[in-house]
Enzyme design. Structure first.
Site, PDB file in Angstrom:
ATOM      1  N   ASP A  11       0.881  -1.166   0.000  1.00 21.60           N
ATOM      2  CA  ASP A  11       0.000   0.000   0.000  1.00 21.60           C
ATOM      3  C   ASP A  11       0.927   1.226   0.000  1.00 21.60           C
ATOM      4  OD1 ASP A  11      -2.296   1.656   0.458  1.00 21.60           O
ATOM      5  OD2 ASP A  11      -1.716   1.748   2.574  1.00 21.60           O
ATOM      6  N   ASP A  13      -0.123   5.110   0.764  1.00 28.67           N
ATOM      7  CA  ASP A  13      -0.395   6.118   1.802  1.00 28.67           C
ATOM      8  C   ASP A  13      -0.370   5.473   3.187  1.00 28.67           C
ATOM      9  OD1 ASP A  13      -1.017   8.309  -0.062  1.00 28.67           O
ATOM     10  OD2 ASP A  13      -2.810   7.157  -0.550  1.00 28.67           O
TER      11      ASP A  13
HETATM   12  C1  BG6 Z   1      -5.876   5.841   0.187  1.00 28.68           C
HETATM   13  C2  BG6 Z   1      -5.756   6.851   1.323  1.00 28.68           C
HETATM   14  O1  BG6 Z   1      -4.616   5.331  -0.111  1.00 28.68           O
HETATM   15  O2  BG6 Z   1      -6.410   6.480  -0.976  1.00 28.68           O
HETATM   16  C3  BG6 Z   1      -7.101   7.527   1.571  1.00 28.68           C
HETATM   17  O3  BG6 Z   1      -5.327   6.167   2.499  1.00 28.68           O
HETATM   18  C4  BG6 Z   1      -7.641   8.126   0.279  1.00 28.68           C
HETATM   19  O4  BG6 Z   1      -6.942   8.520   2.563  1.00 28.68           O
HETATM   20  C5  BG6 Z   1      -7.699   7.047  -0.807  1.00 28.68           C
HETATM   21  O5  BG6 Z   1      -8.943   8.654   0.485  1.00 28.68           O
HETATM   22  C6  BG6 Z   1      -8.169   7.613  -2.139  1.00 28.68           C
HETATM   23  O6  BG6 Z   1      -7.220   8.548  -2.569  1.00 28.68           O
HETATM   24  P1  BG6 Z   1      -7.427   9.606  -3.710  1.00 28.68           P
HETATM   25  O7  BG6 Z   1      -6.054  10.235  -3.828  1.00 28.68           O
HETATM   26  O8  BG6 Z   1      -7.809   8.866  -4.959  1.00 28.68           O
HETATM   27  O9  BG6 Z   1      -8.480  10.571  -3.293  1.00 28.68           O
HETATM   28 MG    MG Z   2      -2.760   3.182   3.566  1.00 26.20          MG
END
Ligand code: BG6
Ligand code: MG
Length: 216
Positions: A11, A13
């Site tokens: 993963d 984030d």
């Molecule tokens: C995840 C994050 O990796 O991606 C979330 O932990 C986020 O916080 C999700 O909402 C979607 O991300 P994005 O950048 O497409 O809005």
């Molecule tokens: Mg994550």
């Protein structure tokens, strides 16, 4: 499966970088503009690893809004997020990240990203780590988001490794659930009590070596 996987699926984030503060500030700005109460604690407890639409649904707490307004709000939050990640530098990669990813490659183990984020590729580029991955599965790759197993199964396919030979690394319980449902071994990153099905847990990813990821 033995302790040595043929692929490690990360993963992004909260695992390779801590973008959750940026996500939080973007949601918070939107919530403030809309007069919706929202705290950092709620962000941590309910939005970790959760996709954009589901995050907005949480924020709305049952308030009824049109599809058009939902799209506008998701877009606005994403603009705020993109504004803030512009300043990201490779220094925001978790400490020891380059060494770990290079070590995995040197060991002949495939690596891939399995992230729910549609901004995944931008963040990987800003961190300077795109080159390390044999496959990138992001928020554009599959329809069903974590805890559905789809993104991890897709990432395994990208690197040509069967799911039982993969190790998934996640900081969100929904992500660990996705990994386990995909039939993989799961490493949770964070406090042990956060995870229900992790095979093993590390409190953080700081200065970790391949061997640290393989203990169970
Ligand atoms: C995840 C994050 O990796 O991606 C979330 O932990 C986020 O916080 C999700 O909402 C979607 O991300 P994005 O950048 O497409 O809005
Ligand atoms: Mg994550």
């Amino acid at each position: 499966m033995t302790n040595t996987p043929k692929a490690i699926l990360f993963d992004l984030d909260g695992v390779l970088t801590d973008t959750s503060e940026y996500h939080y500030r973007a949601w918070k700005r939107l919530a403030d503009e809309e007069g919706i109460p929202f705290t950092r604690e709620e962000n941590d407890a309910h939005l970790r690893g959760v996709g954009r639409r589901d995050s907005l649904l949480y924020l709305l707490h049952g308030r009824q809004v049109s599809e058009e307004k939902m799209l506008e709000m998701m877009d606005r939050k994403n603009r705020y997020y993109n504004e803030s990640i512009k300043q990201m530098t490779p220094a925001e990669l978790v400490s020891g990240g380059h060494e770990l990813l290079a070590e995995i490659r040197a060991a002949g183990i495939k690596s891939a990203v399995a992230s729910a984020s549609k901004n995944c590729r931008i963040v990987l580029d800003l961190l300077g780590i795109t080159k390390y991955f044999d496959g990138i599965a992001d928020g554009n790759s599959v329809v069903n988001s974590k805890p559905a197993p789809d993104i991890f199964v897709f990432a395994a396919g990208l690197v040509g490794v069967s799911t039982p030979d993969c190790l998934g690394v996640e900081d969100a319980d929904a992500g660990v659930e996705a990994i386990k449902t995909a039939g993989m071994r799961a490493l949770g990153i964070g406090p042990r009590e956060r995870f229900h099905r992790a095979d093993f847990v590390l409190p953080d990813m700081v200065n970790k070596h391949l061997q640290d990821l393989l203990k169970s």
